[in-house]
Every structure is written in structure tokens, then in C-alpha cells.
Design a protein around this motif. Structure first.
Motif, PDB file in Angstrom:
ATOM      1  N   ASN A 115      47.711  39.158  40.227  1.00 16.19           N
ATOM      2  CA  ASN A 115      46.956  38.847  39.013  1.00 16.19           C
ATOM      3  C   ASN A 115      47.850  38.659  37.791  1.00 16.19           C
ATOM      4  O   ASN A 115      47.335  38.514  36.677  1.00 16.19           O
ATOM      5  CB  ASN A 115      45.946  39.965  38.726  1.00 16.19           C
ATOM      6  CG  ASN A 115      44.834  40.005  39.752  1.00 16.19           C
ATOM      7  OD1 ASN A 115      44.316  38.961  40.150  1.00 16.19           O
ATOM      8  ND2 ASN A 115      44.472  41.190  40.195  1.00 16.19           N
ATOM      9  N   SER A 165      35.720  25.705  37.616  1.00 12.74           N
ATOM     10  CA  SER A 165      35.876  25.463  39.046  1.00 12.74           C
ATOM     11  C   SER A 165      34.532  25.250  39.717  1.00 12.74           C
ATOM     12  O   SER A 165      33.479  25.241  39.067  1.00 12.74           O
ATOM     13  CB  SER A 165      36.596  26.655  39.692  1.00 12.74           C
ATOM     14  OG  SER A 165      37.844  26.877  39.078  1.00 12.74           O
ATOM     15  N   TYR A 169      32.609  28.575  38.166  1.00  8.22           N
ATOM     16  CA  TYR A 169      33.455  29.747  37.953  1.00  8.22           C
ATOM     17  C   TYR A 169      34.602  29.416  37.008  1.00  8.22           C
ATOM     18  O   TYR A 169      35.099  28.294  36.954  1.00  8.22           O
ATOM     19  CB  TYR A 169      34.021  30.252  39.279  1.00  8.22           C
ATOM     20  CG  TYR A 169      33.047  31.126  40.045  1.00  8.22           C
ATOM     21  CD1 TYR A 169      32.781  32.432  39.632  1.00  8.22           C
ATOM     22  CD2 TYR A 169      32.383  30.629  41.160  1.00  8.22           C
ATOM     23  CE1 TYR A 169      31.883  33.227  40.317  1.00  8.22           C
ATOM     24  CE2 TYR A 169      31.477  31.419  41.859  1.00  8.22           C
ATOM     25  CZ  TYR A 169      31.226  32.718  41.437  1.00  8.22           C
ATOM     26  OH  TYR A 169      30.327  33.507  42.115  1.00  8.22           O
ATOM     27  N   THR A 170      35.022  30.450  36.255  1.00 11.17           N
ATOM     28  CA  THR A 170      36.157  30.326  35.353  1.00 11.17           C
ATOM     29  C   THR A 170      37.054  31.548  35.514  1.00 11.17           C
ATOM     30  O   THR A 170      36.662  32.535  36.150  1.00 11.17           O
ATOM     31  CB  THR A 170      35.696  30.192  33.895  1.00 11.17           C
ATOM     32  OG1 THR A 170      36.797  29.790  33.070  1.00 11.17           O
ATOM     33  CG2 THR A 170      35.127  31.508  33.365  1.00 11.17           C
ATOM     34  N   SER A 171      38.238  31.475  34.954  1.00 12.98           N
ATOM     35  CA  SER A 171      39.193  32.588  35.042  1.00 12.98           C
ATOM     36  C   SER A 171      39.347  33.234  33.675  1.00 12.98           C
ATOM     37  O   SER A 171      39.910  32.637  32.754  1.00 12.98           O
ATOM     38  CB  SER A 171      40.549  32.089  35.543  1.00 12.98           C
ATOM     39  OG  SER A 171      40.431  31.543  36.843  1.00 12.98           O
ATOM     40  N   THR A 175      43.390  37.720  34.901  1.00  8.95           N
ATOM     41  CA  THR A 175      43.586  36.904  36.100  1.00  8.95           C
ATOM     42  C   THR A 175      44.950  36.222  36.053  1.00  8.95           C
ATOM     43  O   THR A 175      45.564  36.092  34.995  1.00  8.95           O
ATOM     44  CB  THR A 175      42.507  35.821  36.223  1.00  8.95           C
ATOM     45  OG1 THR A 175      42.591  34.935  35.097  1.00  8.95           O
ATOM     46  CG2 THR A 175      41.110  36.440  36.265  1.00  8.95           C
ATOM     47  N   THR A 198      37.277  36.763  37.496  1.00  6.24           N
ATOM     48  CA  THR A 198      36.654  35.495  37.880  1.00  6.24           C
ATOM     49  C   THR A 198      35.171  35.602  37.576  1.00  6.24           C
ATOM     50  O   THR A 198      34.465  36.426  38.173  1.00  6.24           O
ATOM     51  CB  THR A 198      36.877  35.209  39.373  1.00  6.24           C
ATOM     52  OG1 THR A 198      38.286  35.148  39.631  1.00  6.24           O
ATOM     53  CG2 THR A 198      36.242  33.885  39.772  1.00  6.24           C
ATOM     54  N   SER A 199      34.696  34.805  36.628  1.00  2.86           N
ATOM     55  CA  SER A 199      33.324  34.934  36.135  1.00  2.86           C
ATOM     56  C   SER A 199      32.643  33.576  36.094  1.00  2.86           C
ATOM     57  O   SER A 199      33.296  32.530  36.108  1.00  2.86           O
ATOM     58  CB  SER A 199      33.312  35.536  34.720  1.00  2.86           C
ATOM     59  OG  SER A 199      34.029  36.739  34.660  1.00  2.86           O
ATOM     60  N   SER A 250      43.327  23.783  43.554  1.00  2.86           N
ATOM     61  CA  SER A 250      43.174  25.236  43.621  1.00  2.86           C
ATOM     62  C   SER A 250      44.269  25.921  44.438  1.00  2.86           C
ATOM     63  O   SER A 250      44.523  27.118  44.268  1.00  2.86           O
ATOM     64  CB  SER A 250      41.799  25.595  44.204  1.00  2.86           C
ATOM     65  OG  SER A 250      41.641  25.028  45.495  1.00  2.86           O
ATOM     66  N   THR A 253      46.661  28.090  42.563  1.00  2.00           N
ATOM     67  CA  THR A 253      46.201  29.310  41.885  1.00  2.00           C
ATOM     68  C   THR A 253      45.676  30.370  42.843  1.00  2.00           C
ATOM     69  O   THR A 253      45.392  31.485  42.429  1.00  2.00           O
ATOM     70  CB  THR A 253      45.096  28.980  40.867  1.00  2.00           C
ATOM     71  OG1 THR A 253      43.980  28.366  41.536  1.00  2.00           O
ATOM     72  CG2 THR A 253      45.603  28.018  39.805  1.00  2.00           C
TER      73      THR A 253
END
Length: 275
Positions: A115, A165, A169-171, A175, A198-199, A250, A253
């Protein structure tokens, strides 16, 4: 007699210690992230098997190299038959398999997801130690230092960026992606909104935030997918028409490794090209 027995006991203990310190010769990796770290660090013939995801171009940066190893699917039966002297896995790798292999007497070492850059450094150093390849690990750490120096030599752009994403989803803060955004000199919209880990980032909030750059991984799926329906929404299309859209696969990441810094370089280049 007792003296002879004591000498023999010391000899046995020394021999056992020497064997324990010897680098493993037949290594099996069961996780796409440990797969790639092991491929980068292991010596010739040392790494025997990698997970099936190592050859997935959407998940693995080193997919081309993965073809040189035996593939496993994380099943206890197949790994048992390989008779490895070291098994490396992720902390989220199939728990039943990991525990069963341990009970069967195999040595299993687990790696948590990275992370931060410190996590990446620690994982590289640890993998080098486990494989007896400390010099190779040190060389990779030097590569990271050189790449970081080049990235940090560029003045911060002051621009904002939002990652969006599949499945919205976002970071957020905490993260690896957030750390990479910071290295690139940009501001993470998700962190500004108070999102952690990750939300989910509702499209409405994304539009209202009006970031300078929007990062997506559109195209990760080979065909039409509901997971990417946000990318075709009129509001998203209008936003990316006014902002600079950046596509970052992706695979860069998912795991922490020297190649992960490619994300920061892409972001810096995009920020420099943005109006």
C-alpha cells in the motif's frame, strides 16, 4: 561418551542450521504479486512454478516471462506434487490451501498487499532474503531510487486527478495509487473528498469535483461489460471531454514492484500535456 554425544549433537545442529540458511532450489509462487517479485529476483532455475494469473496480460506486467514456468492454480494437490522447498503466497491467497500445505510440513511465506513505497521496498528486500538473492534485490531497490529521483526532480503541477475504475471504484488515501499520485505531484480527488482505501466514487461526486485529469482502466475487459458502464454515461463523457482522460492499465497498480512507478511517470506526462 557424553562428550562424544555432545559433539555429535552440535554437529547435527550446525548441519541443520546450514541447510536452513541454504537458498531454496525449487520455489512455487501462488499469487500474482509474489509471482512477479520472484520472477524479478530469483536465480536461474530457482523459481519452478507461478500462478495462472502471472500469464494474464490484464493482471501481470511480466505476462510474457510467465510462459517459462510451470503454472499452478493454487490447489494443494498440485503444489504438493511439485515438492517445493519454499512456497510463497499472498495473505489473501486461498486460505485452505495455505493452511493444508503448512500442515503437510511445507515452508510457506506470505506477503501482504503493498500500500506504499515502503511496503514495496520491504517486500523486495524480504524476497531477496528468502531466495538468497540479496544482491539482485539491492539492484532493484537502486532502480527504484533512480526512478524516484527523476520523478521528484519535476516540479509539482498543482493539478488534480481522479481515478475511476470499473464498477465506479476509486483509490483513496492509504492506497498504493494514492502514494503514486503524491509522487507524481498531483492531488488525489478521492483523498480530498475524505475517501480511504478502495472506495466507491459516485459519478455525481466525480463530476462535481471536476478534476484536471481522470484516470480510468477502460478496456481491461475483452468485451462489453456492466462493470464499465460508467465509462459510457453521458456525464462521464462530458467530464472527460473537458478534462484530460488518462488510461492506465490496472496491471500496473495491482502489485507493488519497480514497474509500479510507471504509473507516476504516466501521470506526470499527462499533467504536463494537460491545458
Amino acid at each position: 561418551m557424553k562428550r562424544i554425544m555432545a559433539i555429535l549433537m552440535v554437529s547435527v545442529l550446525n548441519a541443520s542450521a546450514a541447510l536452513a540458511a541454504e537458498a531454496p532450489h525449487r520455489v512455487v509462487s501462488m499469487n500474482v504479486c509474489t509471482d512477479q517479485l520472484a520472477m524479478l529476483i530469483a536465480g536461474e532455475g530457482q523459481l519452478y512454478s507461478v500462478s495462472y494469473l502471472a500469464g494474464d496480460r490484464n493482471a501481470s506486467v511480466l505476462a510474457d516471462q510467465a510462459g517459462g514456468y510451470v503454472v499452478n492454480h493454487g490447489l494443494a494437490e498440485e503444489v504438493f506434487l511439485m515438492q517445493p522447498d519454499l512456497i510463497i503466497a499472498g495473505t489473501f491467497t486461498t486460505r485452505t490451501t495455505v493452511e493444508l500445505l503448512r500442515r503437510l510440513g511445507f515452508r510457506v511465506e506470505e506477503f501482504a498487499p503493498a500500500n506504499s513505497l515502503d511496503d514495496i521496498r520491504e517486500h523486495i528486500s524480504r524476497m531477496g532474503t528468502l531466495l538468497g538473492r540479496q544482491e539482485k534485490a539491492s539492484a532493484l531497490l537502486a532502480e527504484i531510487d533512480d526512478a524516484l529521483a527523476k520523478l521528484r526532480a519535476q516540479p509539482p503541477s498543482g493539478k488534480s486527478v481522479a481515478t475511476y475504475s470499473a464498477n465506479s471504484y476509486t483509490s483513496g488515501s492509504g492506497t498504493l495509487v494514492d502514494a503514486l499520485i503524491g509522487i507524481s505531484g498531483l492531488e488525489n480527488i478521492a483523498a480530498r473528498l475524505g475517501l480511504t482505501g478502495t472506495s466507491k466514487l459516485p459519478l455525481e461526486l466525480l463530476v462535481l469535483a471536476d478534476p484536471d485529469l481522470v484516470v480510468s482502466s477502460e478496456g481491461d475487459y475483452p468485451g462489453p461489460a456492466l462493470a464499465e458502464e460508467g465509462y459510457v454515461h453521458p456525464a462521464f463523457k462530458a467530464l472527460t471531454a473537458g478534462s484530460t482522460a488518462v488510461n492506465i492499465p490496472s496491471k500496473y497498480t495491482i502489485c507493488g514492484a519497480p514497474f509500479t512507478l510507471e504509473v507516476a511517470r504516466i501521470l506526470q506526462d499527462a499533467a504536463g500535456a494537460a491545458k
